[in-house]
Design a protein around this motif. Structure first.
Motif, PDB file in Angstrom:
ATOM      1  N   GLY A  64     -10.252   3.273   3.930  1.00  0.00           N
ATOM      2  CA  GLY A  64     -10.688   1.894   4.096  1.00  0.00           C
ATOM      3  C   GLY A  64     -10.104   0.975   3.051  1.00  0.00           C
ATOM      4  O   GLY A  64      -9.356   1.393   2.166  1.00  0.00           O
ATOM      5  N   ASP A  65     -10.454  -0.303   3.171  1.00  0.00           N
ATOM      6  CA  ASP A  65      -9.942  -1.323   2.270  1.00  0.00           C
ATOM      7  C   ASP A  65     -11.052  -1.825   1.358  1.00  0.00           C
ATOM      8  O   ASP A  65     -12.054  -1.135   1.153  1.00  0.00           O
ATOM      9  N   ALA A  66     -10.894  -3.028   0.837  1.00  0.00           N
ATOM     10  CA  ALA A  66     -11.857  -3.565  -0.128  1.00  0.00           C
ATOM     11  C   ALA A  66     -13.250  -3.721   0.464  1.00  0.00           C
ATOM     12  O   ALA A  66     -14.239  -3.726  -0.281  1.00  0.00           O
ATOM     13  N   ARG A  67     -13.362  -3.827   1.780  1.00  0.00           N
ATOM     14  CA  ARG A  67     -14.680  -3.935   2.399  1.00  0.00           C
ATOM     15  C   ARG A  67     -15.513  -2.691   2.142  1.00  0.00           C
ATOM     16  O   ARG A  67     -16.740  -2.768   1.984  1.00  0.00           O
ATOM     17  N   GLN A  83      -7.032   6.521  -6.182  1.00  0.00           N
ATOM     18  CA  GLN A  83      -6.430   5.488  -7.030  1.00  0.00           C
ATOM     19  C   GLN A  83      -7.412   4.360  -7.361  1.00  0.00           C
ATOM     20  O   GLN A  83      -7.024   3.364  -7.976  1.00  0.00           O
ATOM     21  N   LEU A  84      -8.647   4.526  -6.975  1.00  0.00           N
ATOM     22  CA  LEU A  84      -9.661   3.508  -7.256  1.00  0.00           C
ATOM     23  C   LEU A  84     -10.116   3.642  -8.708  1.00  0.00           C
ATOM     24  O   LEU A  84     -10.596   4.684  -9.128  1.00  0.00           O
ATOM     25  N   ASP A  85      -9.950   2.563  -9.474  1.00  0.00           N
ATOM     26  CA  ASP A  85     -10.331   2.595 -10.887  1.00  0.00           C
ATOM     27  C   ASP A  85     -11.837   2.526 -11.071  1.00  0.00           C
ATOM     28  O   ASP A  85     -12.387   3.108 -12.005  1.00  0.00           O
ATOM     29  N   THR A 140      -5.790   4.455   4.221  1.00  0.00           N
ATOM     30  CA  THR A 140      -6.339   4.630   2.879  1.00  0.00           C
ATOM     31  C   THR A 140      -5.617   3.703   1.910  1.00  0.00           C
ATOM     32  O   THR A 140      -4.568   4.050   1.364  1.00  0.00           O
ATOM     33  N   VAL A 141      -6.186   2.521   1.697  1.00  0.00           N
ATOM     34  CA  VAL A 141      -5.592   1.536   0.796  1.00  0.00           C
ATOM     35  C   VAL A 141      -5.568   2.035  -0.645  1.00  0.00           C
ATOM     36  O   VAL A 141      -4.653   1.733  -1.407  1.00  0.00           O
ATOM     37  N   GLU A 196      -2.068  11.195   2.770  1.00  0.00           N
ATOM     38  CA  GLU A 196      -2.416  11.074   4.180  1.00  0.00           C
ATOM     39  C   GLU A 196      -3.717  11.812   4.460  1.00  0.00           C
ATOM     40  O   GLU A 196      -3.895  12.958   4.064  1.00  0.00           O
ATOM     41  N   VAL A 197      -4.638  11.134   5.124  1.00  0.00           N
ATOM     42  CA  VAL A 197      -5.934  11.720   5.467  1.00  0.00           C
ATOM     43  C   VAL A 197      -6.074  11.711   6.981  1.00  0.00           C
ATOM     44  O   VAL A 197      -5.883  10.678   7.624  1.00  0.00           O
ATOM     45  N   LYS A 198      -6.428  12.864   7.539  1.00  0.00           N
ATOM     46  CA  LYS A 198      -6.550  12.979   8.989  1.00  0.00           C
ATOM     47  C   LYS A 198      -7.922  13.529   9.361  1.00  0.00           C
ATOM     48  O   LYS A 198      -8.396  14.500   8.777  1.00  0.00           O
ATOM     49  N   LEU A 199      -8.542  12.897  10.339  1.00  0.00           N
ATOM     50  CA  LEU A 199      -9.819  13.371  10.873  1.00  0.00           C
ATOM     51  C   LEU A 199      -9.529  14.232  12.096  1.00  0.00           C
ATOM     52  O   LEU A 199      -8.885  13.778  13.040  1.00  0.00           O
TER      53      LEU A 199
END
Length: 299
Positions: free
Chosen positions: A12-15, A37-39, A76-77, A82-85
């Protein structure tokens, strides 16, 4: 409170950050996949790779607003991985596990159906779509200002579709002084357009109706702005397509004709991610609370 609920937030993104913030505040246990990579750190949330999560213990899976691609890939922002469901992954979850996504597609529908899990499309809910139309309208105004050399006031604008977004778009541009006409097929929608003080027209006459417009805003998620329609637009016309990908415009022909056509799905996540995220977070809180009380307890 969501104490005792195990939730996997995938991509997802910033939301999604607002969703994560809200759910951790309510004491849910979160596993963040695609956020390496999310700080920012969230108490009660654990970053993990998808193969590190024990999906046998997951009560809910939260996907990004777009869901997955037709290949099952999740945007994935905050990660380059790569993430796969997959169907195999979903089959590991408890029977009561619910998957939440903004929208769906045939791939997601198929793996949910084959594993007998429940999928909730958040953007099919009237409350989410109506609240979300507010940042969508603001983003549309921004794009029209940026990509035209005239004022909105006095401009001629055609809005296609009178759904939850189309109604908000038409009303707001009219309030800014634009001369707005709205195209629809449903006779009830045509009546509502008249009641709103706007000019209605049938989409069957779209080719004729675009011959003098400055801006065309589409909200219909299938091809309506065809090459034939575009060929009858003035050269300066701006097309803003708000429908989900691939939109409702023949972008190839628009480019060939020299008409600027912009595909702009997901505007809320671009212009107002915090507000858009809070809208989703508030609805998810209610749904997860129901799951905790009813679904999990009955499995």
């Amino acid at each position: 409170m969501l104490t005792g609920l195990n939730v996997a937030v995938i991509g997802g993104d910033a939301r999604q950050l607002e969703v994560i913030r809200k759910l951790t505040e309510l004491d849910a246990k979160l596993f963040l996949i695609g956020f390496d990579q999310l700080d920012h750190g969230f108490t009660g949330a654990t970053k993990a790779k998808i193969d590190e999560v024990q999906f046998e213990e997951i009560d809910a899976i939260i996907l990004p607003i777009p869901g997955t691609t037709q290949e099952g890939i999740i945007d994935t922002v905050f990660s380059n991985e790569e993430v796969k469901l997959t169907e195999e992954l979903l089959s590991k979850t408890p029977a009561h596990c619910v998957i939440y996504s903004g929208i769906t597609n045939s791939y997601l529908d198929n793996i949910v159906q084959s594993t007998n899990r429940t999928l909730v499309q958040l953007f099919e809910r009237d409350d989410v779509a109506i609240y979300n139309s507010i940042p969508t309208v603001e983003g549309t105004i921004m794009m029209v200002i940026q990509h035209t050399d005239i004022t909105i006031h006095g401009s001629k604008i055609a809005v296609l579709g009178l759904g939850r977004v189309g109604m908000s778009v038409a009303r707001t541009f009219a309030a800014l002084g634009a001369k707005v006409k709205v195209g629809a097929r449903d006779t009830a929608h045509l009546a509502r357009i008249t009641e709103m003080g706007l000019t209605p027209f049938s989409l069957e006459n779209l080719q004729k109706e675009v011959d003098d417009i400055d801006v065309c805003i589409n909200t219909i998620p299938h091809l309506v702005i065809t090459a034939r329609v575009i060929s009858n637009m003035p050269a300066h016309t701006l097309i803003v397509d708000l429908a989900s990908k691939p939109g409702g415009t023949d972008f190839r022909y628009a480019e060939k004709r020299g008409i600027k056509a912009l595909l702009a799905p997901g505007l809320p996540g671009i212009v107002a991610p915090k507000t858009a995220g809070q809208i989703v977070a508030n609805v998810l809180t209610q749904l997860l609370n129901d799951l905790l009380i009813e679904g999990k307890g009955s499995s």
